[in-house]
Design a protein around this motif. Structure first.
Motif, PDB file in Angstrom:
ATOM      1  N   GLY A 120       0.812  -1.301   0.115  1.00 16.16           N
ATOM      2  CA  GLY A 120      -0.157  -0.091  -0.101  1.00 16.16           C
ATOM      3  C   GLY A 120       1.108   1.381   0.070  1.00 16.16           C
ATOM      4  N   TYR A 121       1.914   1.209  -0.671  1.00 17.69           N
ATOM      5  CA  TYR A 121       3.123   2.187  -0.818  1.00 17.69           C
ATOM      6  C   TYR A 121       3.238   2.903   0.488  1.00 17.69           C
ATOM      7  CZ  TYR A 121      -1.110   4.927  -2.079  1.00 17.69           C
ATOM      8  OH  TYR A 121      -2.820   5.329  -2.064  1.00 17.69           O
TER       9      TYR A 121
ATOM     10  N   VAL B 242       5.181  -0.418  -4.254  1.00 13.84           N
ATOM     11  CA  VAL B 242       6.253  -0.268  -3.635  1.00 13.84           C
ATOM     12  C   VAL B 242       6.604   1.142  -4.360  1.00 13.84           C
ATOM     13  CG1 VAL B 242       8.568  -0.622  -3.054  1.00 13.84           C
ATOM     14  CG2 VAL B 242       6.930  -2.590  -3.065  1.00 13.84           C
ATOM     15  N   ASP B 243       6.679   2.284  -3.509  1.00 15.43           N
ATOM     16  CA  ASP B 243       6.984   3.443  -4.273  1.00 15.43           C
ATOM     17  C   ASP B 243       8.411   3.893  -4.298  1.00 15.43           C
ATOM     18  OD1 ASP B 243       4.492   3.949  -4.785  1.00 15.43           O
ATOM     19  OD2 ASP B 243       4.181   5.999  -3.452  1.00 15.43           O
TER      20      ASP B 243
ATOM     21  N   LYS C  40       2.803  13.284  -8.619  1.00 16.10           N
ATOM     22  CA  LYS C  40       3.889  12.371  -9.384  1.00 16.10           C
ATOM     23  C   LYS C  40       3.625  10.853  -8.727  1.00 16.10           C
ATOM     24  CE  LYS C  40       7.926  13.065  -7.770  1.00 16.10           C
ATOM     25  NZ  LYS C  40       9.348  13.634  -7.359  1.00 16.10           N
ATOM     26  N   VAL C  41       3.915   9.938  -9.578  1.00 15.30           N
ATOM     27  CA  VAL C  41       3.957   8.633  -9.026  1.00 15.30           C
ATOM     28  C   VAL C  41       5.018   7.853  -9.695  1.00 15.30           C
ATOM     29  CG1 VAL C  41       2.596   6.333  -8.701  1.00 15.30           C
ATOM     30  CG2 VAL C  41       1.305   8.449  -8.345  1.00 15.30           C
ATOM     31  N   ASN C  42       5.851   7.154  -9.004  1.00 13.83           N
ATOM     32  CA  ASN C  42       6.976   6.263  -9.408  1.00 13.83           C
ATOM     33  C   ASN C  42       6.721   4.887  -8.598  1.00 13.83           C
ATOM     34  OD1 ASN C  42       8.571   7.743 -11.585  1.00 13.83           O
ATOM     35  ND2 ASN C  42       8.698   9.213  -9.637  1.00 13.83           N
ATOM     36  N   SER C  43       6.050   3.921  -9.030  1.00 24.28           N
ATOM     37  CA  SER C  43       5.666   2.695  -8.223  1.00 24.28           C
ATOM     38  C   SER C  43       5.637   1.476  -9.230  1.00 24.28           C
ATOM     39  CB  SER C  43       4.262   3.148  -7.572  1.00 24.28           C
ATOM     40  OG  SER C  43       3.976   2.053  -6.669  1.00 24.28           O
TER      41      SER C  43
END
Length: 444
Positions: free
Chosen positions: A144-145, A194-195, A244-247
């Motif tokens: 869940g980041y 996982v972020d 912004k999202v990097n996951s």
């Protein structure tokens, strides 16, 4: 002399007679009265004309003022419309610029591409690979980041939360997650959500944090592989936006992984929705299998980490499951050991979920029909505790008896893998909206 009768003459009025004076006076009075009346009439006419003139001027003035006001009003509305047009035009250009930028920078992964293996694979516990008879502990856990603990609800599930945790809460959740994983001490861990440097998790590199912390407390380190499935420069919705999202998904193991690959799954969304959405994938890691003398057998232990579609109409899950099934069959045909684990966002048709009824208005999960897969595969979940909770409301302080729970997380393993035990660890969703599922196996 005769007497003559004397005749009286007619009485004539002279100028000095009272009667004449009265007549003259009356005439003069009448003349004055008539003159006064005439003058009054003339004055009245003049006043009437003046009033009429004033009224005419007032009316003209009113008309002139009305015309001026109308012109002023028109100028004002023109100005307002002009400003509104400019603002609207700027907004349209801004939206077009954002979508243009997101289109240009869109994450476009290849059908198949290699992903790096981080860490020293020669220093891990099973550096040379695995062999028949080896017993291994595996786990799968959607993290869940680090921001979907028991305090969180989420707008996509019917809640209100967007950025659901402060930086401190994310760090606290990660600390709890790391402690639980350290207790389990898995040989293989499949992690989802996982972020790396995402706004929603306060830009913490969760992959590095988890790998470093867990490796530092073991005699032998872990290695890991990471594949992006959510990589967007800026997700513009809702308000406030996700940003912004990097996951992605992370496979951490103490096995000697020789390579890892990202396999693209079908995306059910079209432009422009797909610009701010996940690009799902499988991540396949390969470990050589050796015989009892340490010689290569030509076979591999194939580890597949996955996180299938959640929020589509159902078509996405079907298409992604089809590709996944094809990959499984390809590895079975090679005679490999196969273990797939992750968040399926569906339950298996052989799992009893009657203890977790679906409530009206809540997100509903699909179902994977195991009869559509090879009979060489085993579908494994443990329903003694739910693997996931709904995010329509906070779990903390809620009525646990009426909460919406799901069975979404588990494993699929080939028949040459003996499943010794599987258990869902009920951690009360303190650190994430999923519970970890642990499986112990032996290679036949």
């Amino acid at each position: 002399m005769s007497e003559k009768k004397q005749k009286k003459p007619d009485r004539q009025m002279d100028n000095t007679s009272p009667e004449k004076k009265q007549i003259e006076k009356a005439g003069k009075t009448r003349a004055k009265t008539e003159a006064a009346q005439t003058e009054n009439v003339q004055k009245g006419n003049e006043q009437t004309k003046a009033v009429q003139k004033t009224a005419t001027q007032t009316e003209a003035s009113k008309k002139e003022n009305a015309i001026k006001e109308a012109k002023t009003s028109r100028r004002l509305w023109k100005r307002i419309l002009k400003i509104a047009g400019i603002v609207l035009g700027v907004l349209v250009l801004l939206v077009a610029a954002v979508f243009g930028w997101l289109t240009i920078t869109e994450f476009r992964p290849k059908e198949r591409e290699k992903v790096p293996v981080t860490g020293d694979t020669s220093a891990v516990k099973y550096a040379e690979g695995v062999k028949s008879g080896d017993s291994l502990t595996l786990m799968t856990w959607n993290l869940g980041y680090g921001a979907l603990g028991d305090n969180a609800d989420f707008f996509m599930d019917g809640g209100k939360g967007v950025k659901t945790a402060s930086r401190k809460r994310v760090q606290d959740n990660l600390t709890g997650i790391i402690s639980a994983v350290r207790f389990i001490d898995p040989d293989v861990a499949f992690f989802q959500e996982v972020d790396r440097n995402s706004h929603r998790s306060s830009n913490i590199n969760e992959e590095k944090t988890i790998l470093d912390e867990l490796s530092s407390h073991r005699d032998t380190p872990y290695n890991s592989s990471f594949a992006y499935n959510f990589k967007v420069k800026f997700v513009p919705y809702p308000i406030p936006p996700i940003g912004k999202v990097n996951s992605g998904i992370m496979t951490m193991t103490d096995l000697g992984v020789t390579g890892a690959e990202r396999i693209k799954l079908p995306c059910p969304f079209s432009w422009p929705v797909r610009l701010g959405n996940l690009k799902r994938c499988l991540m396949v890691s390969r470990v050589p299998v050796r015989d009892e003398n340490g010689n290569p057998t030509g076979r591999e232990l194939v580890l597949i980490n996955l996180h299938l579609e959640a929020y589509d109409s159902g078509k996405g899950k079907i298409e992604q499951t089809r590709v996944f099934r094809s990959v499984l069959q390809e590895e079975l045909d090679k005679g490999n050991y196969v273990i797939a684990g992750g968040d399926f966002n569906q339950t298996f048709s052989n799992v009893d979920t009657s203890m977790y009824p679906e409530y009206e208005g809540k997100w509903k999960c699909g179902k994977i029909d195991i009869s559509e897969f090879s009979s060489e595969l085993q579908f494994v979940m443990d329903n003694h505790a739910p693997t996931c909770r709904s995010l329509d409301r906070k779990y903390e302080g809620a009525d646990k008896e009426t909460f919406q729970y799901y069975m979404l997380d588990g494993f699929i393993v080939s028949s040459n893998v003996q499943v010794d035990e599987v258990s869902t660890l009920g951690l009360d969703f303190q650190y994430t909206d999923h519970n970890p599922v642990v499986m112990r196996i032996t290679l036949k």
